[in-house]
Motif scaffolding. Structure first.
Motif, PDB file in Angstrom:
ATOM      1  N   TYR A  11      43.338  13.741  10.966  1.00 46.86           N
ATOM      2  CA  TYR A  11      44.246  14.250   9.988  1.00 46.86           C
ATOM      3  C   TYR A  11      44.238  15.710  10.020  1.00 46.86           C
ATOM      4  N   ASN A  12      43.041  16.399   9.899  1.00 49.17           N
ATOM      5  CA  ASN A  12      42.808  17.619   9.603  1.00 49.17           C
ATOM      6  C   ASN A  12      42.691  18.376  10.927  1.00 49.17           C
ATOM      7  N   LEU A  13      42.118  17.660  11.980  1.00 48.30           N
ATOM      8  CA  LEU A  13      41.804  18.392  13.220  1.00 48.30           C
ATOM      9  C   LEU A  13      42.614  18.045  14.512  1.00 48.30           C
ATOM     10  N   LEU A  14      43.070  17.121  14.568  1.00 49.10           N
ATOM     11  CA  LEU A  14      43.973  16.548  15.918  1.00 49.10           C
ATOM     12  C   LEU A  14      45.334  17.085  15.899  1.00 49.10           C
ATOM     13  N   LYS A  15      45.349  17.943  17.087  1.00 43.67           N
ATOM     14  CA  LYS A  15      46.798  18.630  17.143  1.00 43.67           C
ATOM     15  C   LYS A  15      47.511  17.503  18.075  1.00 43.67           C
ATOM     16  N   VAL A  74      30.156  15.816   3.522  1.00 44.78           N
ATOM     17  CA  VAL A  74      30.967  16.438   4.746  1.00 44.78           C
ATOM     18  C   VAL A  74      30.294  17.863   5.108  1.00 44.78           C
ATOM     19  N   ILE A  75      29.849  18.207   6.229  1.00 44.04           N
ATOM     20  CA  ILE A  75      29.279  19.496   6.625  1.00 44.04           C
ATOM     21  C   ILE A  75      30.492  20.352   7.545  1.00 44.04           C
ATOM     22  N   ILE A  76      31.355  21.023   7.105  1.00 48.94           N
ATOM     23  CA  ILE A  76      32.399  21.648   7.685  1.00 48.94           C
ATOM     24  C   ILE A  76      32.636  22.968   8.051  1.00 48.94           C
ATOM     25  N   ARG A  77      32.699  23.523   9.190  1.00 51.00           N
ATOM     26  CA  ARG A  77      32.928  24.857   9.620  1.00 51.00           C
ATOM     27  C   ARG A  77      34.182  25.178   9.148  1.00 51.00           C
ATOM     28  N   ASP A  78      34.225  26.245   8.137  1.00 51.05           N
ATOM     29  CA  ASP A  78      35.620  26.443   7.444  1.00 51.05           C
ATOM     30  C   ASP A  78      36.577  27.094   8.367  1.00 51.05           C
ATOM     31  N   ASP A  79      36.265  27.807   9.466  1.00 53.27           N
ATOM     32  CA  ASP A  79      37.338  28.150  10.184  1.00 53.27           C
ATOM     33  C   ASP A  79      37.925  27.172  11.068  1.00 53.27           C
ATOM     34  N   ILE A  80      37.581  26.166  11.155  1.00 54.08           N
ATOM     35  CA  ILE A  80      38.250  24.870  12.011  1.00 54.08           C
ATOM     36  C   ILE A  80      39.421  24.292  11.532  1.00 54.08           C
ATOM     37  N   LEU A  81      39.664  24.467  10.178  1.00 48.64           N
ATOM     38  CA  LEU A  81      40.847  24.112   9.502  1.00 48.64           C
ATOM     39  C   LEU A  81      42.151  24.978   9.676  1.00 48.64           C
ATOM     40  N   GLY A  82      43.299  24.507   9.087  1.00 48.29           N
ATOM     41  CA  GLY A  82      44.645  25.215   9.417  1.00 48.29           C
ATOM     42  C   GLY A  82      45.129  25.175  10.706  1.00 48.29           C
ATOM     43  N   LYS A  83      44.750  24.497  11.746  1.00 50.15           N
ATOM     44  CA  LYS A  83      45.286  24.478  12.913  1.00 50.15           C
ATOM     45  C   LYS A  83      46.505  23.435  13.357  1.00 50.15           C
ATOM     46  N   VAL A  84      46.458  22.432  12.526  1.00 48.93           N
ATOM     47  CA  VAL A  84      47.406  21.342  12.736  1.00 48.93           C
ATOM     48  C   VAL A  84      48.582  21.752  11.891  1.00 48.93           C
ATOM     49  N   ASP A  85      49.863  21.359  12.556  1.00 49.12           N
ATOM     50  CA  ASP A  85      51.104  21.547  11.852  1.00 49.12           C
ATOM     51  C   ASP A  85      51.508  20.542  10.850  1.00 49.12           C
ATOM     52  N   ARG A  86      51.107  19.397  10.955  1.00 49.48           N
ATOM     53  CA  ARG A  86      51.394  18.324   9.921  1.00 49.48           C
ATOM     54  C   ARG A  86      51.243  18.729   8.443  1.00 49.48           C
ATOM     55  N   PRO A  87      51.903  18.102   7.383  1.00 51.10           N
ATOM     56  CA  PRO A  87      51.515  18.097   5.974  1.00 51.10           C
ATOM     57  C   PRO A  87      50.397  17.276   5.693  1.00 51.10           C
ATOM     58  N   ILE A  88      49.574  17.638   5.128  1.00 47.56           N
ATOM     59  CA  ILE A  88      48.156  16.896   4.932  1.00 47.56           C
ATOM     60  C   ILE A  88      48.237  16.533   3.069  1.00 47.56           C
ATOM     61  N   PRO A  89      48.173  15.331   2.994  1.00 44.38           N
ATOM     62  CA  PRO A  89      48.133  14.956   1.419  1.00 44.38           C
ATOM     63  C   PRO A  89      47.011  15.600   0.893  1.00 44.38           C
TER      64      PRO A  89
END
Ligand SMILES: *Cc1c(COP(=O)(O)O)cnc(C)c1O
Length: 357
Positions: free
Chosen positions: A84-88, A200-215
Motif C-alpha cells: 500500500y505504502n511502497l508499491l508503485k 515496524v522498523i522503517i526508513r523514513d525517506d522511503i515513504l511518499g513515493k506512491v500516488d494512491r491515497p492511503i487510508p
C-alpha cells in the motif's frame, strides 16, 4: 512436572517479562492502577513507549533516519501495508513459505508482483539461492525465518533495490544490519511479547513515493508522525515488550542471543542427525533455522509418530507437534527457551530410541 514450552507462537517469554507484567497488572509504576486501566497518554505509559522505542533501536543498532513503530493488526496486516505504502508498479518477492505466499497475495492488490524464486517444489524445505532481483522493482520482500518449515535466511542480503523483510520469528535472535533494509516488520508474539503488538522498523525517506491515497490507519506516515500514538496502541503488549527488551539488554543483547541460539540449535540438530529414529526436514545445513527446528520420524519408523508425541508430552514437552503442512515435529527454540529445555527434549529422544531402536 516442569513444562518445556516449544510452541511456535505465541510462545515462551522470559520469566522476567512475565513477573514484571504481573506486577504492573496489579500496580503500574506506583500509580496504584493496573497498566490495563490507565490512559495511554498518561506520563507513565508515554515513558514506557519512549523507553521501548529507544531500547529497540539501541539493541538492534538502528541507524539514524529510521522509525520504530508499535502497531496493531499483526504481521498479516503488514502484508498489505507494505505494498500500500511502497508499491508503485512492481515488487519482487522471494517465496519461501506460507507467510511469503500470503504477503505475495496482498501485494497483487496493488501492482505487479515478480516472484523471483520459490522453494514450493520441495515443501519449502530450502532457501532458493539462484535468483535475480529485477532492478526496476520498487522493493524486494523476503521472509527471513520460515516458522512453519524451519528454514532461515541469516545473512542480510545486498540488493540494489529497497529490501523489506518479515522478521516475525527471528527478530532479536541475531544482530541485523538494519541499514540494508528499508523496512522490517513482524508480529511480536514469537520472540518479544504477547500477541497484540506488531513492530515496524522503517526508513523514513522511503515513504511518499506512491500516488494512491492511503487510508489514515494504513499509512505509515500517520504512525511515524504520532510516535505510534495516533490511536490507542496495544498498551499491555507494549509494556511486556519493554520488559523483554530490558531482559535482552541485561543478558548481552542480540550478540549473546545469537551465541546461545546457535548452541541450542546445534545440540538439537546434532541429535536429530545422530538419532536413527529421526530425521531433519531441512537438508541444507546453512538453511536450517535457529528458531524453529523441524524433524520427522526416520524412514521405517513413520508409524511411531503419534507414540513419540505422546511420550514427549508425558515428559513435559509442550507444543512440538509440527505444522499440519509439514507433519512430524517442530521445536521452537526462541530466545527465552532455556538450554535445559533443549536438553530435556534430547534426553526424551534418546530414551525413546532406547525403547524402540
Ligand atoms: C506468525 C508469523 C506471521 C503472522 O503473524 P500475525 O501476527 O499472526 O499476523 C507472519 N510471518 C511470519 C514469518 C510468522 O512467523
Amino acid at each position: 512436572m516442569k513444562k518445556h514450552n516449544f510452541y511456535a507462537g505465541p510462545s515462551i517469554l522470559p520469566q522476567f517479562t512475565l513477573d514484571e507484567t504481573v506486577k504492573a497488572i496489579k500496580d503500574f509504576a506506583g500509580t496504584g492502577l493496573s497498566v490495563m486501566e490507565i490512559s495511554h497518554r498518561s506520563k507513565e505509559f508515554v515513558a514506557v513507549m519512549d523507553e521501548a522505542i529507544a531500547l529497540f533501536k539501541s539493541l538492534l543498532k538502528i541507524p539514524e533516519g529510521y522509525s520504530v513503530l508499535f502497531l496493531g493488526g499483526g504481521a498479516s496486516t503488514q502484508f498489505a501495508m507494505v505494498p500500500y505504502n511502497l508499491l508503485k508498479t512492481k515488487a519482487a518477492y522471494l517465496n519461501t513459505g506460507a507467510w511469503s505466499k500470503k504477503a505475495i497475495k496482498e501485494a497483487k492488490f496493488f501492482g505487479e508482483v515478480d516472484v523471483v524464486a520459490s522453494s514450493e517444489d520441495a515443501t519449502f524445505n530450502y532457501i532458493p539461492k539462484d535468483f535475480k532481483v529485477p532492478a526496476d522493482a520498487d522493493y524486494f520482500h523476503i521472509t527471513t525465518n520460515n516458522t512453519i518449515y524451519g528454514t532461515e535466511i541469516r545473512e542480510d542480503f545486498d540488493v540494489d533495490i529497497p529490501l523489506v523483510a518479515d522478521m516475525s520469528s527471528d527478530i532479536f535472535s541475531r544482530p541485523v544490519d538494519v541499514s540494508k533494509y528499508v523496512l522490517i516488520y513482524g508480529g511480536a508474539q514469537k520472540n518479544l511479547a504477547p500477541a497484540g503488538v506488531t513492530f515496524v522498523i522503517i526508513r523514513d525517506d522511503i515513504l511518499g513515493k506512491v500516488d494512491r491515497p492511503i487510508p489514515t490507519m494504513l499509512n505509515y506516515q500517520t504512525h511515524i508522525d504520532k510516535g505510534s500514538m495516533f490511536n490507542t496502541p496495544p498498551v499491555l503488549p507494549v509494556f511486556a515488550a519493554l520488559q523483554t527488551l530490558k531482559w535482552l539488554d541485561n543478558n548481552g543483547g542480540v550478540e549473546a542471543m545469537e551465541k546461545v541460539n546457535k548452541h541450542k540449535a546445534g545440540l538439537l540438530y546434532d541429535e536429530i542427525d545422530r538419532n536413527p529414529l529421526f530425521k531433519g526436514t531441512v537438508p541444507n545445513k546453512e538453511d536450517r533455522s535457529l528458531m524453529n527446528i523441524c524433524f520427522v520420524m526416520n524412514d521405517g519408523y513413520e508409524s511411531l509418530e503419534k507414540e513419540f508425541l505422546e511420550f514427549a508430552t508425558s515428559k513435559g514437552m509442550i507444543g512440538i507437534k509440527g505444522h499440519r503442512s509439514v507433519g512430524g515435529f517442530r521445536a521452537s527454540t526462541y530466545n527465552a527457551l532455556p538450554v535445559e529445555s533443549v536438553q530435556a527434549l534430547i534426553d526424551t529422544m534418546q530414551e525413546f530410541e532406547k525403547m524402540k531402536a
